[in-house]
Motif scaffolding. Structure first.
Motif, PDB file in Angstrom:
ATOM      1  N   ILE A 147      50.332  40.554  48.336  1.00 36.44           N
ATOM      2  CA  ILE A 147      51.566  41.387  48.760  1.00 36.44           C
ATOM      3  C   ILE A 147      52.735  41.312  47.797  1.00 36.44           C
ATOM      4  O   ILE A 147      52.952  40.162  47.277  1.00 36.44           O
ATOM      5  CB  ILE A 147      52.640  40.899  50.164  1.00 36.44           C
ATOM      6  CG1 ILE A 147      51.296  41.034  51.292  1.00 36.44           C
ATOM      7  CG2 ILE A 147      53.795  41.884  50.368  1.00 36.44           C
ATOM      8  CD1 ILE A 147      52.079  40.423  52.466  1.00 36.44           C
ATOM      9  N   ILE A 148      53.060  42.432  47.128  1.00 34.72           N
ATOM     10  CA  ILE A 148      54.066  42.563  45.866  1.00 34.72           C
ATOM     11  C   ILE A 148      55.142  43.129  46.369  1.00 34.72           C
ATOM     12  O   ILE A 148      55.093  44.295  46.672  1.00 34.72           O
ATOM     13  CB  ILE A 148      53.234  43.093  44.557  1.00 34.72           C
ATOM     14  CG1 ILE A 148      52.146  42.168  44.333  1.00 34.72           C
ATOM     15  CG2 ILE A 148      54.466  43.314  43.524  1.00 34.72           C
ATOM     16  CD1 ILE A 148      51.300  42.704  42.994  1.00 34.72           C
ATOM     17  N   GLY A 149      56.615  42.598  46.188  1.00 34.56           N
ATOM     18  CA  GLY A 149      57.514  43.292  46.581  1.00 34.56           C
ATOM     19  C   GLY A 149      58.172  43.995  45.266  1.00 34.56           C
ATOM     20  O   GLY A 149      57.837  43.384  44.110  1.00 34.56           O
ATOM     21  N   LEU A 150      58.470  45.243  45.426  1.00 36.41           N
ATOM     22  CA  LEU A 150      58.996  45.950  44.124  1.00 36.41           C
ATOM     23  C   LEU A 150      60.584  46.198  43.987  1.00 36.41           C
ATOM     24  O   LEU A 150      61.153  46.482  45.225  1.00 36.41           O
ATOM     25  CB  LEU A 150      58.310  47.447  44.350  1.00 36.41           C
ATOM     26  CG  LEU A 150      56.755  47.369  44.450  1.00 36.41           C
ATOM     27  CD1 LEU A 150      56.450  48.921  44.556  1.00 36.41           C
ATOM     28  CD2 LEU A 150      56.153  47.151  43.420  1.00 36.41           C
ATOM     29  N   ILE A 170      50.023  42.083  36.711  1.00 28.96           N
ATOM     30  CA  ILE A 170      49.762  41.378  37.881  1.00 28.96           C
ATOM     31  C   ILE A 170      48.938  42.307  38.796  1.00 28.96           C
ATOM     32  O   ILE A 170      48.118  41.777  39.474  1.00 28.96           O
ATOM     33  CB  ILE A 170      51.164  41.018  38.594  1.00 28.96           C
ATOM     34  CG1 ILE A 170      51.786  39.886  37.808  1.00 28.96           C
ATOM     35  CG2 ILE A 170      51.033  40.889  39.857  1.00 28.96           C
ATOM     36  CD1 ILE A 170      53.212  39.892  38.162  1.00 28.96           C
ATOM     37  N   LEU A 171      49.170  43.588  38.954  1.00 31.43           N
ATOM     38  CA  LEU A 171      48.541  44.369  39.720  1.00 31.43           C
ATOM     39  C   LEU A 171      46.876  44.493  39.250  1.00 31.43           C
ATOM     40  O   LEU A 171      45.965  44.345  40.207  1.00 31.43           O
ATOM     41  CB  LEU A 171      48.859  45.991  39.455  1.00 31.43           C
ATOM     42  CG  LEU A 171      50.444  46.305  40.238  1.00 31.43           C
ATOM     43  CD1 LEU A 171      50.956  47.522  39.855  1.00 31.43           C
ATOM     44  CD2 LEU A 171      50.315  45.750  41.651  1.00 31.43           C
ATOM     45  N   LYS A 172      46.564  44.347  37.681  1.00 25.61           N
ATOM     46  CA  LYS A 172      45.397  44.409  37.420  1.00 25.61           C
ATOM     47  C   LYS A 172      44.696  43.122  37.703  1.00 25.61           C
ATOM     48  O   LYS A 172      43.511  43.224  38.187  1.00 25.61           O
ATOM     49  CB  LYS A 172      45.290  44.577  36.042  1.00 25.61           C
ATOM     50  CG  LYS A 172      45.460  45.991  35.561  1.00 25.61           C
ATOM     51  CD  LYS A 172      45.320  45.995  33.968  1.00 25.61           C
ATOM     52  CE  LYS A 172      45.843  47.382  33.417  1.00 25.61           C
ATOM     53  NZ  LYS A 172      45.811  47.323  32.011  1.00 25.61           N
ATOM     54  N   GLU A 173      45.361  42.042  37.552  1.00 24.13           N
ATOM     55  CA  GLU A 173      44.781  40.843  37.983  1.00 24.13           C
ATOM     56  C   GLU A 173      44.515  40.353  39.345  1.00 24.13           C
ATOM     57  O   GLU A 173      43.569  39.805  39.737  1.00 24.13           O
ATOM     58  CB  GLU A 173      45.810  39.653  37.428  1.00 24.13           C
ATOM     59  CG  GLU A 173      45.825  39.395  36.048  1.00 24.13           C
ATOM     60  CD  GLU A 173      47.138  38.591  35.629  1.00 24.13           C
ATOM     61  OE1 GLU A 173      47.654  37.681  36.377  1.00 24.13           O
ATOM     62  OE2 GLU A 173      47.462  38.477  34.359  1.00 24.13           O
ATOM     63  N   ASN A 174      45.310  41.084  40.340  1.00 29.19           N
ATOM     64  CA  ASN A 174      45.020  41.156  41.685  1.00 29.19           C
ATOM     65  C   ASN A 174      44.197  42.283  42.402  1.00 29.19           C
ATOM     66  O   ASN A 174      44.212  42.728  43.554  1.00 29.19           O
ATOM     67  CB  ASN A 174      46.249  40.800  42.245  1.00 29.19           C
ATOM     68  CG  ASN A 174      46.986  39.249  42.239  1.00 29.19           C
ATOM     69  OD1 ASN A 174      46.545  38.461  42.501  1.00 29.19           O
ATOM     70  ND2 ASN A 174      47.837  39.417  41.058  1.00 29.19           N
TER      71      ASN A 174
END
Length: 92
Positions: free
Chosen positions: A27-30, A62-66
């Motif tokens: 989960i990533i807060g934006l 970060i999006l790519k790594e996850n």
């Protein structure tokens, strides 16, 4: 061209937009910059990676790594969908 995986959803809690990856539980807060970047990706308007700032580059990495992205072009884009989850935040 980057496309979000089918397992990625966008959700808003209070005033915080979040990207949720149901494939791995990330989960990533934006913040506002992150929201703009996600909108560019959703609308397939992120075509030149040289025109993003360092903060956007960090989020993109970060999006790519996850595993937020999928190479399959037949996947639908990230959608807003009703979901239930609980997040406990300690401190501010």
């Amino acid at each position: 061209m980057l496309r979000f995986s089918n397992e990625v959803k966008i959700h808003k809690v209070k005033e915080i937009k979040m990207l949720l990856n149901f494939k791995n539980g990330t989960i990533i807060g934006l913040d506002k910059d992150g929201e703009r970047l996600v909108e560019k990706i959703k609308n397939e308007k992120l075509t030149n990676f040289n025109n993003i700032n360092s903060k956007e580059k960090e989020l993109l990495d970060i999006l790519k790594e996850n595993d937020f992205f999928d190479d399959n072009k037949n996947n639908k884009n990230v959608e807003k969908e009703e979901i239930n989850f609980y997040i406990h935040v300690i401190g501010k």
